[in-house]
Design an enzyme around this catalytic site. Structure first.
Site, short mmCIF file in Angstrom:
data_model
loop_
_atom_site.label_atom_id
_atom_site.label_comp_id
_atom_site.label_asym_id
_atom_site.label_seq_id
_atom_site.Cartn_x
_atom_site.Cartn_y
_atom_site.Cartn_z
N ASP A 1 0.86 -1.19 0.00
CA ASP A 1 0.00 0.00 0.00
C ASP A 1 0.89 1.24 0.00
O ASP A 1 1.86 1.32 0.77
CB ASP A 1 -0.90 -0.02 1.24
N ILE A 2 0.57 2.19 -0.85
CA ILE A 2 1.41 3.40 -0.98
C ILE A 2 1.28 4.30 0.25
O ILE A 2 2.14 5.13 0.52
CB ILE A 2 1.03 4.15 -2.28
N GLU B 1 -12.65 2.96 -1.22
CA GLU B 1 -11.77 4.07 -1.60
C GLU B 1 -11.27 3.91 -3.03
O GLU B 1 -11.30 4.84 -3.81
CB GLU B 1 -10.57 4.16 -0.65
N HIS C 1 -10.20 -5.47 -2.88
CA HIS C 1 -8.86 -5.73 -2.37
C HIS C 1 -8.90 -6.24 -0.95
O HIS C 1 -9.77 -5.87 -0.17
CB HIS C 1 -7.92 -4.54 -2.50
#
Ligand SMILES: [Zn+2]
Length: 136
Positions: free
Chosen positions: A32-33, A91, A96
């Site tokens: 995850d960024i 989001e 996911h």
């Protein structure tokens, strides 16, 4: 949102870069960024589905078997005691599984929690039971 504008579809098809940690014919996993904890990993199907109920049963089974494998890898990689999973499609509107490393004595994110009024939870129990009985 369609597959041409979906950021996760673009990651799945290598059209934009991501920190991929795993790939097979049906899934990719990447960091995850904006991690809740470093090592926070996302598993996504290569095909575009928004919600858990949209995935065919066999693909959904594969997703969670892969999640188990990723959990073992993450525990080993980051020496965490456990992981926390969230299944999401909000989001970024592409299904996911979010896997967050967990450490004893450390809280993850702070979430807003609702509280039931007295006996209100029983109404919610009944609503779910009725839905199950109705077969939806
Ligand atoms: Zn997508």
């Amino acid at each position: 949102m369609n597959t041409e504008t979906c950021i996760f579809c673009k990651i799945a098809h290598h059209e934009i870069p991501a920190d991929l940690v795993y790939e097979d014919d049906h899934f990719v996993a990447f960091l995850d960024i904006n991690p809740v904890k470093k090592g926070h990993t996302l598993i996504i199907p290569k095909d575009h589905y928004r919600w858990i109920q949209d995935l065919p049963d066999d693909r959904l089974s594969e997703a969670f078997i892969l999640a188990k494998k990723m959990i073992k890898a993450i525990k080993s990689a980051f020496a965490c005691q456990f992981t926390q999973l969230v299944v999401e499609g909000n989001e970024v509107p592409h299904f996911h599984i979010s896997i967050v490393p967990g450490y004893e004595g450390q809280l993850n994110a702070t979430f807003f929690h609702e509280a039931y009024a007295v006996n209100e939870s029983k109404e919610y129990v009944e609503k779910v039971k009725r839905a199950l009985e109705s077969g939806f």
